[in-house]
Design an enzyme around this catalytic site. Structure first.
Site, short mmCIF file in Angstrom:
data_model
loop_
_atom_site.label_atom_id
_atom_site.label_comp_id
_atom_site.label_asym_id
_atom_site.label_seq_id
_atom_site.Cartn_x
_atom_site.Cartn_y
_atom_site.Cartn_z
N TYR A 155 0.83 -1.21 0.00
CA TYR A 155 0.00 0.00 0.00
C TYR A 155 0.86 1.26 0.00
CZ TYR A 155 -3.73 3.24 1.36
OH TYR A 155 -4.63 4.29 1.41
N LYS A 159 1.07 4.04 -3.20
CA LYS A 159 0.73 5.45 -3.02
C LYS A 159 1.94 6.35 -3.27
CE LYS A 159 -3.62 4.98 -2.27
NZ LYS A 159 -4.58 5.44 -3.32
#
Length: 249
Positions: A155, A159
């Site tokens: 994650y 990002k």
């Protein structure tokens, strides 16, 4: 036509669902790309004078994504004052330390969190080139892309990739092209947060911190954050700060 044409991904739940409702205003044409339909959106849009198109799409499938957006851009009206793309769809999975993650889960996260926004942004820039309208891209990022966290290697990395992609596109577009921002929305009370709280401590060491934030009412409401993001999207200085956080405003 005039007005604003907005494309929004991940509009069926969480922040995306709240954004879809908040974007419904007179003079707005809203096109959503989501795996599931927003069950309240059509009726809400009708009361606000908003034209809505809900397009079913699995954004983890590059071929399907390409077909859907090609159809969308082929029929998009060319006389709006402003065109906006909001890349909101994303996943926090897989959660866990590297070495325990399934290859398919890593691949799906990369497809949804990185490849889909890049594909959509690239096609948006090409499709609207020369239209003489204000063009804006808003990538919904995360503070996790700017601060590493154990158990969130995928994650955080996806990002961070979107942040760097945004920086690169801004350099390419210069002052006269598409305006682009990667915006962290803060910690919001959404199904994604519920998924995080369902994690195991050995998979996500910061679990107790997120549970405490929920228990003490520190999570922002999706409706409040959506309203602030829509206001941010309309700012005259949108794009001057390409890596931003809604909590700054």
């Amino acid at each position: 036509m005039g007005g604003t044409f907005v494309i929004l991904t991940g509009a069926s739940r969480g922040l995306g669902a709240a954004l879809a409702l908040a974007l419904c205003r007179p003079g707005t044409h809203l096109a959503t790309l989501s795996r599931h339909k927003h069950t309240k959106l059509d009726a809400h849009a009708a009361t606000r004078g908003t034209v809505v198109q809900q397009h079913p799409a699995d954004l983890t499938d590059a071929g399907e994504t390409t077909r859907v957006i090609d159809r969308l851009f082929a029929t998009m009206p060319r006389h709006a004052d402003r065109y906006c793309l909001i890349n909101n769809a994303g996943t926090v999975d897989p959660i866990g330390p590297s070495g325990t993650l399934r290859p398919d889960d890593i691949t799906q996260a990369l497809a949804l969190n990185v490849a889909a926004p890049m594909l959509l942004t690239s096609r948006f820039i090409a499709a609207t080139a020369g239209w003489g309208a204000d063009r804006r891209v808003l990538n919904i990022s995360s503070g996790a892309g700017r601060k590493p966290m154990a158990g969130w290697s995928v994650y955080c990395s996806t990002k961070a990739a979107i942040d760097m992609y945004t920086r690169s596109v801004k350099l390419e577009q210069g002052d006269a092209g598409v305006r682009i921002v990667s915006l962290a929305p803060g910690v919001i009370d959404t199904p994604m947060q519920a998924r995080i709280r369902d994690s195991q401590p050995e998979a996500f060491p910061a679990l107790d911190t997120f549970k405490a934030m929920h228990a003490t009412g520190q999570l922002s409401s999706p409706d409040d954050v959506a309203a602030r993001i829509v206001a941010y999207l309309e700012r005259d200085d949108f794009g001057q700060t390409e890596i931003d956080d809604i909590r700054n405003y």
